[in-house]
Write a protein that holds these residues in place. Structure first.
Motif, PDB file in Angstrom:
ATOM      1  N   LEU A 114      79.523  80.912 -23.794  1.00  0.00           N
ATOM      2  CA  LEU A 114      79.973  82.076 -23.032  1.00  0.00           C
ATOM      3  C   LEU A 114      79.020  82.351 -21.868  1.00  0.00           C
ATOM      4  N   PRO A 115      79.066  81.539 -20.814  1.00  0.00           N
ATOM      5  CA  PRO A 115      78.127  81.731 -19.699  1.00  0.00           C
ATOM      6  C   PRO A 115      78.259  83.108 -19.066  1.00  0.00           C
ATOM      7  N   PHE A 116      77.104  83.700 -18.750  1.00  0.00           N
ATOM      8  CA  PHE A 116      76.968  85.006 -18.095  1.00  0.00           C
ATOM      9  C   PHE A 116      77.390  86.177 -18.988  1.00  0.00           C
ATOM     10  N   SER A 117      77.778  85.916 -20.236  1.00  0.00           N
ATOM     11  CA  SER A 117      78.192  86.979 -21.133  1.00  0.00           C
ATOM     12  C   SER A 117      76.986  87.617 -21.818  1.00  0.00           C
ATOM     13  N   GLU A 118      77.170  88.852 -22.316  1.00  0.00           N
ATOM     14  CA  GLU A 118      76.161  89.489 -23.146  1.00  0.00           C
ATOM     15  C   GLU A 118      75.900  88.685 -24.411  1.00  0.00           C
ATOM     16  N   LEU A 119      76.903  87.900 -24.827  1.00  0.00           N
ATOM     17  CA  LEU A 119      76.808  87.135 -26.070  1.00  0.00           C
ATOM     18  C   LEU A 119      76.305  85.712 -25.856  1.00  0.00           C
ATOM     19  N   ALA A 120      75.976  85.342 -24.634  1.00  0.00           N
ATOM     20  CA  ALA A 120      75.553  83.961 -24.352  1.00  0.00           C
ATOM     21  C   ALA A 120      74.329  83.589 -25.186  1.00  0.00           C
ATOM     22  N   ASP A 121      74.409  82.441 -25.869  1.00  0.00           N
ATOM     23  CA  ASP A 121      73.250  81.984 -26.649  1.00  0.00           C
ATOM     24  C   ASP A 121      73.059  80.474 -26.562  1.00  0.00           C
ATOM     25  N   GLY A 122      73.658  79.854 -25.566  1.00  0.00           N
ATOM     26  CA  GLY A 122      73.512  78.414 -25.414  1.00  0.00           C
ATOM     27  C   GLY A 122      74.825  77.793 -24.960  1.00  0.00           C
ATOM     28  N   HIS A 123      74.799  76.494 -24.732  1.00  0.00           N
ATOM     29  CA  HIS A 123      76.005  75.811 -24.261  1.00  0.00           C
ATOM     30  C   HIS A 123      76.491  74.816 -25.304  1.00  0.00           C
ATOM     31  N   LEU A 124      77.634  74.203 -25.007  1.00  0.00           N
ATOM     32  CA  LEU A 124      78.162  73.112 -25.806  1.00  0.00           C
ATOM     33  C   LEU A 124      78.337  71.894 -24.917  1.00  0.00           C
ATOM     34  N   PRO A 125      77.919  70.715 -25.371  1.00  0.00           N
ATOM     35  CA  PRO A 125      78.145  69.496 -24.585  1.00  0.00           C
ATOM     36  C   PRO A 125      79.617  69.108 -24.600  1.00  0.00           C
ATOM     37  N   GLY A 126      79.970  68.262 -23.659  1.00  0.00           N
ATOM     38  CA  GLY A 126      81.314  67.720 -23.610  1.00  0.00           C
ATOM     39  C   GLY A 126      81.295  66.338 -22.998  1.00  0.00           C
ATOM     40  N   GLU A 127      82.469  65.761 -22.814  1.00  0.00           N
ATOM     41  CA  GLU A 127      82.574  64.439 -22.202  1.00  0.00           C
ATOM     42  C   GLU A 127      83.688  64.460 -21.164  1.00  0.00           C
ATOM     43  N   GLY A 128      83.563  63.546 -20.198  1.00  0.00           N
ATOM     44  CA  GLY A 128      84.542  63.446 -19.131  1.00  0.00           C
ATOM     45  C   GLY A 128      83.918  63.678 -17.775  1.00  0.00           C
ATOM     46  N   GLY A 129      84.737  64.030 -16.807  1.00  0.00           N
ATOM     47  CA  GLY A 129      84.246  64.259 -15.444  1.00  0.00           C
ATOM     48  C   GLY A 129      85.326  63.956 -14.435  1.00  0.00           C
ATOM     49  N   ALA A 130      84.911  63.540 -13.259  1.00  0.00           N
ATOM     50  CA  ALA A 130      85.867  63.258 -12.189  1.00  0.00           C
ATOM     51  C   ALA A 130      85.334  62.164 -11.282  1.00  0.00           C
ATOM     52  N   ILE A 131      86.220  61.311 -10.844  1.00  0.00           N
ATOM     53  CA  ILE A 131      85.940  60.312  -9.822  1.00  0.00           C
ATOM     54  C   ILE A 131      86.770  60.666  -8.590  1.00  0.00           C
ATOM     55  N   LEU A 132      86.137  60.644  -7.426  1.00  0.00           N
ATOM     56  CA  LEU A 132      86.787  61.042  -6.181  1.00  0.00           C
ATOM     57  C   LEU A 132      86.761  59.894  -5.182  1.00  0.00           C
ATOM     58  N   VAL A 133      87.782  59.821  -4.352  1.00  0.00           N
ATOM     59  CA  VAL A 133      87.796  58.907  -3.222  1.00  0.00           C
ATOM     60  C   VAL A 133      87.448  59.706  -1.973  1.00  0.00           C
TER      61      VAL A 133
ATOM     62  N   ILE B  17      71.810  63.756 -31.397  1.00  0.00           N
ATOM     63  CA  ILE B  17      70.393  64.074 -31.638  1.00  0.00           C
ATOM     64  C   ILE B  17      69.705  64.425 -30.323  1.00  0.00           C
ATOM     65  N   ALA B  18      70.010  63.690 -29.265  1.00  0.00           N
ATOM     66  CA  ALA B  18      69.410  63.979 -27.958  1.00  0.00           C
ATOM     67  C   ALA B  18      69.832  65.359 -27.469  1.00  0.00           C
ATOM     68  N   HIS B  19      71.111  65.701 -27.627  1.00  0.00           N
ATOM     69  CA  HIS B  19      71.571  67.033 -27.229  1.00  0.00           C
ATOM     70  C   HIS B  19      70.864  68.116 -28.045  1.00  0.00           C
ATOM     71  N   GLN B  20      70.751  67.901 -29.362  1.00  0.00           N
ATOM     72  CA  GLN B  20      70.124  68.900 -30.225  1.00  0.00           C
ATOM     73  C   GLN B  20      68.664  69.128 -29.861  1.00  0.00           C
ATOM     74  N   SER B  21      67.997  68.081 -29.390  1.00  0.00           N
ATOM     75  CA  SER B  21      66.559  68.168 -29.132  1.00  0.00           C
ATOM     76  C   SER B  21      66.210  69.125 -28.001  1.00  0.00           C
ATOM     77  N   THR B  22      67.186  69.459 -27.155  1.00  0.00           N
ATOM     78  CA  THR B  22      66.894  70.362 -26.040  1.00  0.00           C
ATOM     79  C   THR B  22      66.665  71.799 -26.502  1.00  0.00           C
ATOM     80  N   GLY B  23      67.210  72.153 -27.657  1.00  0.00           N
ATOM     81  CA  GLY B  23      67.111  73.529 -28.125  1.00  0.00           C
ATOM     82  C   GLY B  23      67.973  74.496 -27.347  1.00  0.00           C
ATOM     83  N   LEU B  24      68.926  73.978 -26.559  1.00  0.00           N
ATOM     84  CA  LEU B  24      69.739  74.820 -25.677  1.00  0.00           C
ATOM     85  C   LEU B  24      71.190  74.945 -26.125  1.00  0.00           C
ATOM     86  N   LEU B  25      71.529  74.397 -27.310  1.00  0.00           N
ATOM     87  CA  LEU B  25      72.914  74.418 -27.752  1.00  0.00           C
ATOM     88  C   LEU B  25      73.222  75.677 -28.557  1.00  0.00           C
TER      89      LEU B  25
END
Length: 412
Positions: free
Chosen positions: A220-239, A201-209
């Motif tokens: 599709l970032p930077f594409s002619e067809l770009a119309d929003g993003h998709l959320p995901g999970e994960g990341g990276a931990i670095l030493v 619900i929090a992701h949907q509320s941005t209106g950016l998906l």
């Protein structure tokens, strides 16, 4: 001691690969982690796709002690596992170092959303006596920093930063500062996860998906067809370690690999909506380059924020053109294969940039076939691109006006 902060360990968990090797292999093959959501029923929502880490790829009980399972959210379990992998990669046992010489700084944009949702359901459905005592901290933005510190005995400088997508860079910038001030080792980066109905619900509320149902056409970032993003999970931990200390360890026979130096960092904040002042992403990049003592011409690749929103993509492309010239530098957008991972996205981009510096190759932007002509940027698409890489610039923008930039260099 030099006071320089170098990265010696990577711990990666991503929708298209759990573990650094698995993620990097998937990325270079163009394998996407974006798929229909399986963790809950998304049929009642406009957006039904996400960068979800499959349960069969990451089973928390295989990676952290069972006693920690009842008191941790999925995001913290991921962060703890990624920290273990980063220490192993750095060939560092935290038990061998004085505890006050090691610190931890992570970023988070959502906290333990899934844990919090479950306990609120218990509260509403059964009563307060059914709410876990661990709810008092398991939902909190700082929980990853706290649990990493406790589990590994890191009693030096600690911090938790909240600046959404930009947070992964901000945590690393903060850790670099701690090393410059004398801390020997910092665990840093970000992991985020909020793929549950409450978080959705929090992701949907941005209106950016994006609401497209096809995983190959949704983000599709930077594409002619770009119309929003998709959320995901994960990341990276670095030493991160002080460079002189690492040099001494290697001289004594340690097999530690230095991925690169965090050479420059800066953060800015955009003016409020409606202001006649410009956004400040370009300014963040300029300040980070100045901090690194580098000129734009020295940058060999840019890892873009890649919002996937036409207006935001245009603004980032404009900043890149102004800084580097038309198609002046190769641009990478690996997020197209993972989704935007909150704070974890920028940390994962840093890990990806370091792997690019190591292997002298730029990963493709997954399903994106070309950048829109109006953007005038050299987006790497289709297949990995071999290149001579010494300096990388990583950009990130957090929802609400946060901008951060980080400069990475190959090790001396």
């Amino acid at each position: 001691m030099t006071g320089k902060a170098v990265v010696t360990g990577l711990g990666v968990i991503a929708p298209n690969g759990v573990g650094t090797k698995e993620y990097w292999t998937a990325l270079l093959r163009g394998h996407s982690g974006i798929r229909p959501i399986e963790r809950f029923d998304p049929s009642g929502y406009p957006t039904r796709l996400a960068g979800e880490v499959p349960d069969d790829a990451f089973s928390p009980a295989d990676h952290i002690p069972r006693r920690l399972l009842p008191q941790t959210d999925r995001v913290t379990r991921m962060a703890l596992a990624a920290t273990d992998w980063a220490f192993a990669d750095a060939v560092v046992d935290p038990a061998d170092l004085p505890d006050f010489e090691m610190g931890v700084a992570t970023a988070n944009s959502a906290g333990g959303y899934e844990f919090g949702q479950r306990e609120l359901q218990n509260l509403w459905g059964s009563g307060p006596e059914y709410v876990s005592a661990y709810q008092s901290f398991a939902w909190f933005y700082a929980v990853n920093t706290g649990q990493i510190s406790i589990r590994n005995g890191l009693r030096g400088p600690s911090a938790a930063l909240v600046s959404e997508q930009a947070g992964g860079l901000d945590a690393l910038g903060h850790s670099r500062r701690a090393i410059r001030r004398g801390t020997a080792l910092m665990v840093s980066g970000a992991v985020d996860s909020s793929l549950c109905p409450w978080g959705w619900i929090a992701h949907q509320s941005t209106g950016l998906l994006s609401t497209r149902p096809d995983p190959e056409r949704a983000y599709l970032p930077f594409s002619e067809l770009a119309d929003g993003h998709l959320p995901g999970e994960g990341g990276a931990i670095l030493v991160l370690e002080e460079a002189g200390r690492v040099r001494d360890r290697i001289a004594r026979g340690a097999t530690t690999q230095v991925y690169g130096e965090i050479a420059g960092y800066a953060a800015t904040f955009d003016p409020p909506p409606g202001s006649d002042r410009p956004d400040t992403l370009r300014r963040a990049a300029e300040l980070a380059l100045a901090d690194a003592g580098a000129e734009p011409a020295e940058v060999d690749v840019v890892f873009a924020d890649a919002a996937g929103n036409p207006e935001a993509d245009a603004a980032e492309a404009r900043a890149l053109r102004e800084l580097f010239g038309e198609r002046g530098v190769p641009v990478a957008a690996p997020k197209a294969l993972t989704g935007r991972l909150g704070s974890g996205g920028a940390a994962l981009d840093v890990a990806t940039a370091l792997l690019s510096l190591r292997d002298q190759v730029i990963p493709p932007a997954g399903p994106v076939t070309a950048a829109a002509d109006r953007h005038g940027i050299d987006l790497v698409v289709g297949a990995p691109r071999a290149a001579r890489l010494r300096t990388a610039l990583v950009l990130a923008r957090g929802h609400g006006g946060f901008n951060s930039a980080l400069v990475l260099r190959t090790p001396a």
